[in-house]
Design a protein around this motif. Structure first.
Motif, PDB file in Angstrom:
ATOM      1  N   ARG A 116     -16.114   2.112  42.955  1.00  0.00           N
ATOM      2  CA  ARG A 116     -16.900   2.872  41.981  1.00  0.00           C
ATOM      3  C   ARG A 116     -17.053   2.081  40.683  1.00  0.00           C
ATOM      4  NH1 ARG A 116     -16.015   9.132  42.042  1.00  0.00           N
ATOM      5  NH2 ARG A 116     -18.263   8.927  41.700  1.00  0.00           N
ATOM      6  N   THR A 117     -17.904   2.573  39.801  1.00  0.00           N
ATOM      7  CA  THR A 117     -18.196   1.823  38.576  1.00  0.00           C
ATOM      8  C   THR A 117     -16.946   1.625  37.712  1.00  0.00           C
ATOM      9  OG1 THR A 117     -19.596   1.735  36.606  1.00  0.00           O
ATOM     10  CG2 THR A 117     -18.780   3.904  37.231  1.00  0.00           C
ATOM     11  N   ARG A 118     -16.985   0.573  36.894  1.00  0.00           N
ATOM     12  CA  ARG A 118     -15.870   0.334  35.964  1.00  0.00           C
ATOM     13  C   ARG A 118     -16.212   0.871  34.574  1.00  0.00           C
ATOM     14  NH1 ARG A 118     -11.788  -1.138  39.438  1.00  0.00           N
ATOM     15  NH2 ARG A 118     -10.563  -1.790  37.646  1.00  0.00           N
ATOM     16  N   CYS A 119     -17.254   1.681  34.418  1.00  0.00           N
ATOM     17  CA  CYS A 119     -17.590   2.266  33.106  1.00  0.00           C
ATOM     18  C   CYS A 119     -16.314   2.872  32.501  1.00  0.00           C
ATOM     19  CB  CYS A 119     -18.669   3.334  33.283  1.00  0.00           C
ATOM     20  SG  CYS A 119     -18.937   4.299  31.773  1.00  0.00           S
ATOM     21  N   GLY A 120     -15.993   2.440  31.284  1.00  0.00           N
ATOM     22  CA  GLY A 120     -14.752   2.872  30.640  1.00  0.00           C
ATOM     23  C   GLY A 120     -14.700   4.377  30.383  1.00  0.00           C
ATOM     24  N   TYR A 121     -15.848   4.962  30.129  1.00  0.00           N
ATOM     25  CA  TYR A 121     -15.876   6.418  29.878  1.00  0.00           C
ATOM     26  C   TYR A 121     -15.586   7.177  31.170  1.00  0.00           C
ATOM     27  CZ  TYR A 121     -18.284   4.892  25.623  1.00  0.00           C
ATOM     28  OH  TYR A 121     -18.611   4.281  24.443  1.00  0.00           O
ATOM     29  N   PHE A 122     -16.069   6.643  32.274  1.00  0.00           N
ATOM     30  CA  PHE A 122     -15.836   7.257  33.591  1.00  0.00           C
ATOM     31  C   PHE A 122     -14.348   7.201  33.926  1.00  0.00           C
ATOM     32  CE2 PHE A 122     -15.482   6.128  38.204  1.00  0.00           C
ATOM     33  CZ  PHE A 122     -15.865   7.334  38.751  1.00  0.00           C
ATOM     34  N   PHE A 128     -14.385  12.022  26.351  1.00  0.00           N
ATOM     35  CA  PHE A 128     -15.762  11.526  26.502  1.00  0.00           C
ATOM     36  C   PHE A 128     -16.477  12.200  27.673  1.00  0.00           C
ATOM     37  CE2 PHE A 128     -13.322   8.094  24.518  1.00  0.00           C
ATOM     38  CZ  PHE A 128     -14.030   7.987  23.340  1.00  0.00           C
ATOM     39  N   PRO A 129     -17.720  12.650  27.461  1.00  0.00           N
ATOM     40  CA  PRO A 129     -18.461  13.244  28.576  1.00  0.00           C
ATOM     41  C   PRO A 129     -18.903  12.174  29.574  1.00  0.00           C
ATOM     42  CG  PRO A 129     -19.867  13.108  26.631  1.00  0.00           C
ATOM     43  CD  PRO A 129     -18.505  12.631  26.204  1.00  0.00           C
ATOM     44  N   CYS A 130     -18.916  12.519  30.821  1.00  0.00           N
ATOM     45  CA  CYS A 130     -19.361  11.570  31.859  1.00  0.00           C
ATOM     46  C   CYS A 130     -19.908  12.363  33.041  1.00  0.00           C
ATOM     47  CB  CYS A 130     -18.207  10.669  32.298  1.00  0.00           C
ATOM     48  SG  CYS A 130     -18.643   9.669  33.734  1.00  0.00           S
ATOM     49  N   SER A 137     -21.774  17.111  32.317  1.00  0.00           N
ATOM     50  CA  SER A 137     -21.057  17.048  31.032  1.00  0.00           C
ATOM     51  C   SER A 137     -21.754  16.150  30.006  1.00  0.00           C
ATOM     52  CB  SER A 137     -19.616  16.572  31.245  1.00  0.00           C
ATOM     53  OG  SER A 137     -19.598  15.273  31.787  1.00  0.00           O
ATOM     54  N   GLY A 138     -22.626  15.245  30.469  1.00  0.00           N
ATOM     55  CA  GLY A 138     -23.295  14.320  29.543  1.00  0.00           C
ATOM     56  C   GLY A 138     -22.892  12.882  29.843  1.00  0.00           C
ATOM     57  N   CYS A 139     -23.437  11.954  29.045  1.00  0.00           N
ATOM     58  CA  CYS A 139     -23.126  10.534  29.259  1.00  0.00           C
ATOM     59  C   CYS A 139     -22.754   9.908  27.924  1.00  0.00           C
ATOM     60  CB  CYS A 139     -24.326   9.807  29.855  1.00  0.00           C
ATOM     61  SG  CYS A 139     -24.097   8.013  29.894  1.00  0.00           S
ATOM     62  N   ALA A 140     -21.486   9.534  27.792  1.00  0.00           N
ATOM     63  CA  ALA A 140     -21.019   8.959  26.525  1.00  0.00           C
ATOM     64  C   ALA A 140     -21.566   7.555  26.295  1.00  0.00           C
ATOM     65  CB  ALA A 140     -19.486   8.928  26.521  1.00  0.00           C
ATOM     66  N   ALA A 141     -21.966   6.878  27.370  1.00  0.00           N
ATOM     67  CA  ALA A 141     -22.361   5.469  27.228  1.00  0.00           C
ATOM     68  C   ALA A 141     -23.748   5.318  26.611  1.00  0.00           C
ATOM     69  CB  ALA A 141     -22.338   4.796  28.597  1.00  0.00           C
ATOM     70  N   GLY A 148     -21.467  -3.383  28.756  1.00  0.00           N
ATOM     71  CA  GLY A 148     -21.368  -3.735  30.178  1.00  0.00           C
ATOM     72  C   GLY A 148     -22.260  -2.886  31.057  1.00  0.00           C
ATOM     73  N   HIS A 149     -23.159  -2.131  30.468  1.00  0.00           N
ATOM     74  CA  HIS A 149     -23.928  -1.172  31.258  1.00  0.00           C
ATOM     75  C   HIS A 149     -25.242  -1.765  31.780  1.00  0.00           C
ATOM     76  CE1 HIS A 149     -20.797   1.342  29.683  1.00  0.00           C
ATOM     77  NE2 HIS A 149     -21.138   2.274  30.547  1.00  0.00           N
ATOM     78  N   ALA A 150     -25.924  -0.925  32.568  1.00  0.00           N
ATOM     79  CA  ALA A 150     -27.023  -1.455  33.385  1.00  0.00           C
ATOM     80  C   ALA A 150     -28.282  -1.772  32.582  1.00  0.00           C
ATOM     81  CB  ALA A 150     -27.354  -0.447  34.480  1.00  0.00           C
ATOM     82  N   ALA A 156     -31.567   9.078  32.526  1.00  0.00           N
ATOM     83  CA  ALA A 156     -31.122   9.819  31.337  1.00  0.00           C
ATOM     84  C   ALA A 156     -29.734  10.415  31.564  1.00  0.00           C
ATOM     85  CB  ALA A 156     -32.128  10.922  31.023  1.00  0.00           C
ATOM     86  N   SER A 157     -29.237  10.345  32.809  1.00  0.00           N
ATOM     87  CA  SER A 157     -27.914  10.913  33.113  1.00  0.00           C
ATOM     88  C   SER A 157     -26.813   9.870  33.179  1.00  0.00           C
ATOM     89  CB  SER A 157     -27.942  11.628  34.465  1.00  0.00           C
ATOM     90  OG  SER A 157     -28.869  12.664  34.461  1.00  0.00           O
ATOM     91  N   CYS A 158     -27.170   8.630  33.489  1.00  0.00           N
ATOM     92  CA  CYS A 158     -26.120   7.610  33.717  1.00  0.00           C
ATOM     93  C   CYS A 158     -26.715   6.211  33.698  1.00  0.00           C
ATOM     94  CB  CYS A 158     -25.460   7.868  35.078  1.00  0.00           C
ATOM     95  SG  CYS A 158     -24.174   6.685  35.534  1.00  0.00           S
ATOM     96  N   ILE A 159     -25.993   5.285  33.061  1.00  0.00           N
ATOM     97  CA  ILE A 159     -26.436   3.884  33.028  1.00  0.00           C
ATOM     98  C   ILE A 159     -25.322   2.963  33.515  1.00  0.00           C
ATOM     99  CG2 ILE A 159     -28.209   4.138  31.238  1.00  0.00           C
ATOM    100  CD1 ILE A 159     -26.044   3.215  29.182  1.00  0.00           C
ATOM    101  N   ALA A 160     -24.444   3.499  34.367  1.00  0.00           N
ATOM    102  CA  ALA A 160     -23.287   2.704  34.811  1.00  0.00           C
ATOM    103  C   ALA A 160     -23.709   1.603  35.773  1.00  0.00           C
ATOM    104  CB  ALA A 160     -22.274   3.609  35.499  1.00  0.00           C
ATOM    105  N   THR A 161     -23.055   0.472  35.653  1.00  0.00           N
ATOM    106  CA  THR A 161     -23.330  -0.678  36.513  1.00  0.00           C
ATOM    107  C   THR A 161     -22.540  -0.578  37.807  1.00  0.00           C
ATOM    108  OG1 THR A 161     -23.393  -1.920  34.455  1.00  0.00           O
ATOM    109  CG2 THR A 161     -23.383  -3.205  36.456  1.00  0.00           C
TER     110      THR A 161
HETATM  111  S1  SF4 Z   1     -22.776   5.585  32.200  1.00  0.00           S
HETATM  112 FE1  SF4 Z   1     -22.446   6.957  33.948  1.00  0.00          FE
HETATM  113  S2  SF4 Z   1     -20.299   6.592  34.420  1.00  0.00           S
HETATM  114 FE2  SF4 Z   1     -20.586   5.889  32.312  1.00  0.00          FE
HETATM  115  S3  SF4 Z   1     -20.239   7.655  30.949  1.00  0.00           S
HETATM  116 FE3  SF4 Z   1     -22.391   7.661  31.440  1.00  0.00          FE
HETATM  117  S4  SF4 Z   1     -22.489   9.056  33.192  1.00  0.00           S
HETATM  118 FE4  SF4 Z   1     -20.408   8.373  33.060  1.00  0.00          FE
END
Ligand code: SF4
Ligand SMILES: Cc1cc2nc3c(=O)[nH]c(=O)nc-3n(C[C@H](O)[C@H](O)[C@H](O)COP(=O)(O)OP(=O)(O)OC[C@H]3O[C@@H](n4cnc5c(N)ncnc54)[C@H](O)[C@@H]3O)c2cc1C
Length: 331
Positions: A116-122, A128-130, A137-141, A148-150, A156-161
């Motif tokens: 799975r992703t290494r996003c620190g918030y995850f 932090f929302p993730c 819950s939202g996306c803190a990134a 380090g994100h994509a 709009a929900s997630c930019i995790a790599t």
């Molecule tokens: S980028 Fe994705 S994994 Fe990272 S905080 Fe946002 S929702 Fe979570």
């Protein structure tokens, strides 16, 4: 860590049966699943251990058209295989440039693909929302630290790599995985295994919960010999990619490109095949200028956020350098 029931599977069929339990999860090398359980990202009620299944732990280089790896083959065994080093350096390099020797000795190909992703918030969780960890819950990134994100595939929900290296090399060479579940066996191209986040970022891939990857199959191609996996990171070992590129070339007489493979890692929500960049080189020679132009095409659609724009230029150079290395091997 939350308590769980441990089941050691005696066969693939037995593992599929055990996965029918609610909240059951497969365990292969355990190098990422245990981590996520300690962080309470994963809280399975049942852990189904497949790491001792001999039927999944093999490397078959005897077939004329493809290389076949059991999903339980260890990363280190595949990386060190002499034939793979010779015929498919990109595959070997994508493995030995990942993680550490100790991790590679434990970790399997199947587990590597589904990390799975290494996003620190995850991984860090509250406060932090993730959306990936806690849907809705939202996306803190997105307005946070996105270094380090994509650059590709975010929503709009997630930019995790997607963090894995092996999948990038597999996508470049049209590899597939064989999957077995209660409904039987099916084949999934690695390029279609991982999902873009859309508005359901908690779903990382297209497999069902009770399906098991049993094999990874890689077509043999001359572009395999002329290939490399170049990975750029903050330090030279034990770090995930800031950018990476798997490249492969088949050259005709005079060094003209007949077949070109380019896939990008570390920059997308899943591995990316750079087809326009590949096409731009067919019929040409690889020079510093044409390699740079291919890199620019590969990153043409990049969408940087607040802190990661530097990875666009870094990525262009990674592709260009990887093409020059591949050319030397293909000549
Ligand atoms: S980028 Fe994705 S994994 Fe990272 S905080 Fe946002 S929702 Fe979570
Ligand atoms: C410090 C550190 C650094 C790392 N650096 C890198 C890196 O640079 N590059 C990189 O690519 N990776 C890196 N990794 C990740 C590492 O490669 C993975 O932890 C490892 O490959 C996972 O394999 P495993 O067999 O241990 O999987 P497990 O932890 O056992 O499982 C991982 C996931 O895959 C599922 N799974 C396992 N096998 C199957 C199967 N056959 N079918 C279906 N589902 C399955 C499990 O249910 C689980 O969800 C790093 C890990 C750590 C801890």
């Amino acid at each position: 860590m939350k308590g769980f029931q441990y089941v050691r599977a005696r066969s693939v069929a037995g593992a599929i049966e055990a996965l029918a339990a609610p909240d059951a999860k497969l365990l292969a090398g355990g190098t990422t699943l245990y981590d996520l359980m300690k962080l309470r990202v994963e809280t399975p009620a049942v852990v189904v251990d497949i790491q001792r299944l001999k039927e999944l732990n093999y490397i078959d280089t005897s077939r004329p058209r493809e290389l076949v790896f059991g999903s339980g083959a260890r990363m280190s065994d595949v990386a060190d295989n002499p034939l793979i080093k010779r015929d498919y350096p990109a595959l070997s390099e994508s493995l030995w440039r990942a993680a550490s020797q100790q991790l590679r000795n434990m970790a399997t190909l199947g587990g590597n693909l589904l990390q799975r992703t290494r996003c620190g918030y995850f991984r860090g969780g509250a406060p932090f929302p993730c959306n990936k960890r806690e849907p809705g819950s939202g996306c803190a990134a997105i307005d946070g630290i996105d270094r380090g994100h994509a650059l590709f595939g975010g929503s709009a929900s997630c930019i995790a790599t997607y963090p894995g290296d092996l999948a990038v090399a597999l996508v470049a060479f049209d590899a597939v995985v064989d999957v077995v579940g209660p409904g039987g066996r099916r084949t999934v191209p690695v390029s279609e295994l991982h999902r873009e986040p859309g508005d359901t970022p908690h779903i990382d891939h297209v497999l069902r919960r009770d399906e098991i990857i049993v094999a990874v199959r890689v077509p043999r191609t001359t572009a395999g010999r002329g290939s490399t996996y170049l990975k750029i990171r903050d330090r030279e070992s034990y770090a995930f990619a800031l950018t990476s590129a798997a490249t492969g070339l088949t050259l005709a007489r005079g060094g003209v490109v007949e077949d070109c493979r380019i896939a990008l890692g570390g920059v997308g929500t899943r591995p990316i095949r750079a087809t326009r960049a590949e096409e731009s080189l067919v019929g040409k020679r690889v020079t510093e200028a044409t390699a740079r132009a291919a890199g620019e095409l590969a990153f043409a659609g990049a969408k940087p956020g607040h802190h990661n724009a530097f990875r666009v230029e870094l990525g262009i150079r990674t592709v260009a350098d990887a093409l020059v290395i591949a050319k030397k091997r293909a000549l």
